[in-house]
Each structure stands twice: as structure tokens, then as C-alpha cells.
Motif scaffolding. Structure first.
Motif, PDB file in Angstrom:
ATOM      1  N   GLY A  78       0.816  -1.217   0.000  1.00  0.00           N
ATOM      2  CA  GLY A  78       0.000   0.000   0.000  1.00  0.00           C
ATOM      3  C   GLY A  78       0.842   1.256   0.000  1.00  0.00           C
ATOM      4  N   PHE A  82       1.140   4.093  -2.934  1.00  0.00           N
ATOM      5  CA  PHE A  82       0.785   5.465  -2.551  1.00  0.00           C
ATOM      6  C   PHE A  82       1.884   6.440  -2.999  1.00  0.00           C
ATOM      7  N   TYR A 110      -6.001   5.902  -0.346  1.00  0.00           N
ATOM      8  CA  TYR A 110      -5.199   4.876   0.308  1.00  0.00           C
ATOM      9  C   TYR A 110      -5.503   4.782   1.808  1.00  0.00           C
ATOM     10  N   THR A 113      -4.857   1.984   4.584  1.00  0.00           N
ATOM     11  CA  THR A 113      -4.027   0.891   4.072  1.00  0.00           C
ATOM     12  C   THR A 113      -2.533   1.215   4.119  1.00  0.00           C
ATOM     13  N   LEU A 114      -2.197   2.477   4.390  1.00  0.00           N
ATOM     14  CA  LEU A 114      -0.793   2.890   4.314  1.00  0.00           C
ATOM     15  C   LEU A 114       0.092   2.145   5.300  1.00  0.00           C
TER      16      LEU A 114
END
Length: 654
Positions: A78, A82, A110, A113-114
Motif C-alpha cells: 500500500g 501510494f 489509500y 491501508t498505508l
């Protein structure tokens, strides 16, 4: 045959020289952690020890490698996507407004989910020899800059040599920042390297590194140098990293200083410092004062009380808590060994020798001083416990500190709070329950920012007239010097009914006003009418905002000399009362909202709940302990709240 033998002897000699090199023994633990990347690191040592026989660059290599085990970056599906998405957006878009929009859009896509699936990647396992050799050679070239001539070898290693900043990914950046970032700025300013002073060059960079502030989650990794160069949206930390890359690319010794948590407000802060010819540092940041060395000046930045100031380093600090804590759990702030205390460069400070009168939960070897962040106590300094005492050195003045222990991701009180006055005098805030007092509270949060940025000026005129042009009028009320940041109720006595009302801002003001309410005798409903005034206003600060019932909106004219709003009634009205509210933060006592007052005694203890009313816009509490630290909470809404003491009949904020 002789040529082959000669080559063989040379190789043999080089091998013996390399194998006997004392540096290899020093680097054995580092090589073990590098795993399969060991050969790449050995190539760098061999390059300077055997091929180049450059003793100084070999020492620089040793510095980098011996401290590299403290440095890493992050990878994750993720997070990588990003960053790639941001790179593509900012590579194409140059308009700052569009970049803001794009950053928000990408971030929303995002979101949570980062941080999922993030992996810590040790630098030792990914740095290759070609990258490190190029970085070392370029750093030594930068050392030849007139802006770095005052650096000794140790200072060079910290301020110019590092191949990256903090936990950012390993990537080349020196050419990019020197040629594509710094050069255009200096060209625009008609400045030349070597001819302009270090302060002039640094000031030019400071003023042209522009980032629109964006507060994303604290836990996400650092952006890489190459992505940062494209970004025009980010945090104070992002800006600080950019300034380091830009400065070091041309030999300017720039570092990042920070405070983990302000003493009298929420959050912490990062900024930069230029290590000058006189071996002193000048602090600076974007969008702040134009003069280097004034960024953290508390006379110009209200409530910017940094309890401690630390400097980010590449080298592991041998006396850091991270290096000596053993198996004892420590707060996240102190888990890295790569920072040092530079508080003494910013303020004289005070030494606090605290007697720890509360039991240690697990026979803790270390204790901490914490400051209040509007909700919780946050550790900002540490000290070793000796004979049930802990000595904390160079703590900033004008703040309240709570001694604490840390265990199981939780803090517990170690002693009563200590108030350090500006003079350096220390007071233990142990509540005296035998000697009681009555206190009157009017706010739950400091008004320092309001008084600094939008302090109401004396001379605002509330006028009535029967002439729409106000050729003749009556001044019913003029705002005094000490306007309270709350609803102010004024009884007025007019000789007759009037059809027109006007509020005219004080001289040299924008006429800012959040709310104006007008009442007739015996009528609880506020009057309404046709609005007019100086409509040359920013969006969201129109005339109607002074009458819309929302305390957080306000009228504001562009001109600082002609701010006024008016109301025309349907017929002449006999006004008996006016209520006005200056620009505010809605942290004063509100009518109908529920509050609870607490005092600290090794924990927060309630002094009871009360409901605010518009008769007094204050709360009165009786039988309250003296010499105590207090906290007022609004149980109806809001989140800003601040600790205070009660002195000479007033709330004093800390």
C-alpha cells in the motif's frame, strides 16, 4: 612470466593489506547484520583502504557503517503504491492549489491501508557499494564549499556525509537537489555560490521551499528525497528534510531540530538549524520570521514553549536511553539512539532534582518528565533514578512538568507536578485540601492564541441612527481595552427608538466580529433586519457572519481601516440590550453546556459538574483545594482543554 608474477604479488599484497586492516575487526558485527549484502559493504572499505588508500575517506566509511545498523526504511504494498501515485501526480502538476487537491484525493484513496503490511528494511541489507562510494565522494566535494570550511571531521560526518535523512529510503539525491532544486532558486534571486554568504544562501532556500501544511497520520514512514523534491504539500518534518537535502547538496551544514511535544499546547514541531562559522546554530523554518535564529523565539511565537529541544543525528549517541536501557521498556520517543539534546542552545533552562515519592511499578531504573498535550501526559525527557531521586537537566522554564514512570505502554505518576516559573523558581503543585478557596472559571482552554492573533482592539463603536447614512448617530457603547473573549452583554439606554444600527470597527482594524445580537425590552428574541456594510471581504467572512448565530464564523473586511456592518429594522426599535462576541475559539463557558472541573492528586479528581448559563458565562466552584493543578472539561462538545493554576483570582494556563 615476470608480469604475471608481478600481478600475483600485487594481488597478494593487497589481500594481506586488506585482511590485516583493523577496520574489518571493528566492522564484524556490522557485516553479520548485513547478511548477503556484506560483500557490498566490504567493497567500499576495500575501495578506500586498498585501491584509493584514502585514510580520511576510509574513516568516513567507518563512521557510516558503524552507525548504519540504526537506520532503515519501510516497504509495503500500500505504501509503495501510494508513493508512486503521488510521484506521478506531482510530476505533472505544478499549480499549488491543484497539488493540494491531488494530495487530498490520493491520501483518501489509500487512507488506512498505508500502514498495513509495512516491513522495516535495514539499510545494511540494501545499500550497495557504488551508491555509498558516490555519496562519500560527493560529500567530500561539498566539504570544499566555502560554507563548510569551518567544519572539523566530526562535524563533517554529521552535517554533510550522511547518505539520507532519518528513515527515508536509500536513493541518490545530491545531484538532483543541487542542480534542479537549489540552482533555479539562486538564479531567480541572482545569487552565486561562494559570493553570497551562508546566511544569505540559507535564507533564500528557506523562503523558496514552500509546502502547504498537511497533517497526515504520525505513524506513516518518511517520504524519499526524490519524492519530497516534487511535493508542495506536507508537514514541518517534510519541509525540514527538504531543507537538509538542499543545504547539504551545496555544502551548507543544515540539521533538523525538534521538540517532541510543546509544553503549553498540543503536538510537537520540527524545524532546521544552520551550523554557522562561529560553531553556533541558527534556527529557521518556512513561512516564519525572515531572520535566521528567531524561529523559536517565544516573544514572537506565543506559547511555543519547547520543554526540550533535540537534534536529529546520523551517529548513534552512546549515552542515549536507547543504548543503555537494557531490558527496561521505554517510551517510543527514546527508542532511537540517533538524536542528542541541544536544549542549551535555545534557552538557559532549569535543572530539576525530583524526589520520587510514588512507588515504582517495576523497580524502574529510569523516570521521565511529561507535559500535558490537551488530553494526556506525554514524556519528553528522561533521567536515571538514584536513591529515589532523578535529575533532569536544562528543562525549559514557564511550564508544568509531571514526573512519571513508564511500563506496559502506560505512564504512572512518580511525584507531584512541578511548576517552573520564568525566573527558574520551582513550585511543587501538591493540592492543599485543608485550605480551601472559591474559584471562578471562564474558559477551558488558553486564550493566548486569540489574544496574539486577533486580540479585540478598543474603540469598536455600536451606533444607532434614524438616518441610513449615519450623518447623525448615537454611540450606545464603545469597546474597552480589556474585551473578554466570550459573549458580552451590554445594557443600553437610548433616548428613543432607532431604525438603523451599525457596528464600526476600531481604528486600524478589519472590524472583526463573530456575533452581534440586539434586543428590545421584554422581548427574548433577537432582532433581525436588512444587512449592509463593507462587503469587501474574504470568502467565508461576509457581513452575514456577524449575525448568523455561529460563534466560530466572523466578519472580516479586507481593509484594515474600514470594517463595518449594519442592520436596518422594519421600523424604529427601542433597543435595551446588545450582545457581542469577538472572534473566538468557542472555548469559553457556553449557555446550556455541561462542564466538569478536576484537580490533580496523582490522578484527576472531580470537583463536580455544572451547566453554563448566559447570565454569567462563568462557573463558580467552592471548597476547592489551594496550590493545585486544574483541568476543565466540556462534556457536551469540543476537545481543546488545558491545565491551569488559579492565581490572584484568575486562571493561569500551562
Amino acid at each position: 612470466m615476470k608480469a604475471k608474477l608481478k600481478i600475483t604479488y600485487i594481488i597478494l599484497f593487497a589481500s594481506v593489506l586488506y585482511s590485516c586492516n583493523p577496520y574489518n575487526k571493528l566492522l564484524t558485527p556490522i557485516y553479520e547484520q548485513a547478511g548477503s549484502n556484506k560483500k557490498e559493504l566490504q567493497k567500499v572499505v576495500r575501495h578506500y583502504a586498498v585501491h584509493r588508500r584514502d585514510t580520511l575517506k576510509l574513516k568516513a566509511t567507518l563512521f557510516l557503517l558503524q552507525n548504519m545498523d540504526a537506520h532503515f526504511s519501510y516497504k509495503g504494498k500500500g505504501w509503495d503504491k501510494f508513493c508512486q501515485h503521488l510521484d506521478s501526480v506531482f510530476h505533472k502538476e505544478t499549480n499549488v492549489g491543484a497539488q493540494n487537491f491531488a494530495f487530498n484525493y490520493v491520501f483518501r484513496n489509500y487512507g488506512d491501508t498505508l500502514e498495513n503490511g509495512l516491513q522495516k528494511i535495514p539499510d545494511l541489507q540494501v545499500v550497495n557499494s557504488a551508491y555509498l562510494i558516490k555519496n562519500i565522494d560527493q560529500a567530500f566535494e561539498a566539504w570544499k564549499s566555502p560554507y563548510a570550511r569551518h567544519l572539523n571531521f566530526g562535524e563533517f560526518c554529521e552535517y554533510l556525509l550522511p547518505y539520507k535523512v532519518s528513515d527515508s529510503p536509500v536513493e541518490e539525491w545530491r545531484d538532483l537537489y543541487r542542480d534542479d532544486f537549489v540552482a533555479p532558486i539562486l538564479k531567480k534571486k541572482k545569487m552565486e555560490l561562494g559570493k553570497s554568504s551562508n546566511i544569505e544562501i540559507c535564507t533564500a532556500l528557506k523562503n523558496d521551499i514552500s509546502l502547504a501544511l498537511y497533517y497526515y497520520p504520525v505513524g506513516i514512514p518518511d517520504f524519499g528525497a526524490r519524492l519530497l523534491e516534487k511535493l508542495r504539500v506536507g508537514t514541518c518534518r517534510d519541509y525540514s528534510y527538504m531543507a537538509i537535502y538542499a543545504g547539504r547538496s551545496i555544502g551548507l551544514p543544515v540539521a533538523m531540530d525538534y521538540t517532541p511535544q510543546w509544553a503549553k499546547r498540543s503536538m510537537g514541531h520540527e524545524w532546521n538549524s544552520l551550523y554557522g562559522y562561529d560553531k553556533k546554530s541558527l534556527d529557521f523554518a518556512f513561512g516564519s520570521l525572515p531572520v535566521l535564529g528567531e524561529h523559536l523565539n517565544t516573544k514572537t511565537n506565543v506559547n511555543w514553549i519547547a520543554p526540550k529541544v533535540y537534534r536529529l543525528t546520523y551517529a548513534k549517541q552512546p549515552n542515549s536511553l536507547a543504548m543503555i536501557h537494557g531490558n527496561e521498556e521505554i517510551p517510543y520517543l527514546f527508542e532511537s539512539p540517533c538524536f542528542k539534546d541541544v536544549s542549551g542552545e535555545y534557552f538557559p533552562g532549569a535543572d530539576l532534582n525530583i524526589e520520587l515519592n510514588q512507588p515504582s511499578p517495576h523497580n524502574n531504573r529510569f523516570s521521565y518528565l511529561a507535559v500535558f498535550d490537551n488530553r494526556d501526559w506525554i514524556p519528553v525527557a528522561w533521567a536515571e533514578v538514584k536513591n529515589k531521586k532523578a535529575l533532569f537537566t536544562t528543562m525549559n522554564r514557564g511550564a508544568v512538568y509531571l514526573p512519571v514512570y513508564y511500563c506496559n505502554d502506560y505512564i504512572s505518576p512518580a511525584a507531584y507536578p512541578v511548576l517552573v516559573r520564568e525566573s527558574g523558581r520551582q513550585e511543587i503543585l501538591k493540592p492543599d485540601v485543608k485550605h480551601k478557596q472559591t474559584i471562578v472559571v471562564e474558559r477551558k482552554y488558553t486564550d493566548a492564541y486569540l489574544m496574539y492573533f486577533s486580540k479585540p482592539k478598543a474603540g469598536g463603536q455600536f451606533q444607532f441612527s434614524n438616518d441610513s447614512l449615519f450623518s447623525q448617530y448615537v454611540d450606545a457603547y464603545v469597546t474597552p481595552d480589556s474585551v473578554k473573549i466570550r459573549y458580552n452583554t451590554i445594557d443600553v439606554s437610548l433616548d428613543k427608538p432607532y431604525r438603523y444600527f451599525r457596528y464600526k470597527g476600531p481604528k486600524d482594524s478589519n472590524g472583526e466580529m463573530a456575533e452581534i445580537e440586539l434586543y428590545e425590552a421584554g422581548n427574548p428574541q433577537k432582532l433581525s433586519g436588512k444587512l449592509s456594510g463593507n462587503g469587501h471581504t474574504p470568502k467565508g467572512k461576509e457581513i452575514s457572519k456577524a449575525f448568523d448565530g455561529d460563534p466560530l464564523t466572523y466578519y472580516h473586511a479586507f481593509e484594515s481601516w474600514n470594517g463595518w456592518v449594519a442592520m436596518q429594522f422594519d421600523s424604529p426599535r427601542q433597543i435595551s440590550k446588545l450582545v457581542y462576541l469577538p472572534r473566538n475559539d468557542d472555548n469559553f463557558i457556553r449557555d446550556g453546556e455541561l462542564y466538569e472541573l478536576f484537580y490533580w492528586d496523582n490522578g484527576w479528581y472531580s470537583l463536580g459538574r455544572q451547566t453554563g448559563n448566559k447570565q454569567t458565562y462563568s462557573l463558580t466552584y467552592k471548597n476547592v483545594p489551594t496550590n493545585a493543578l486544574f483541568l476543565l472539561r466540556n462534556l457536551t462538545k469540543g476537545h481543546e482543554e488545558r491545565i491551569f493554576t488559579y492565581e490572584d483570582g484568575k486562571q493561569v494556563w500551562w
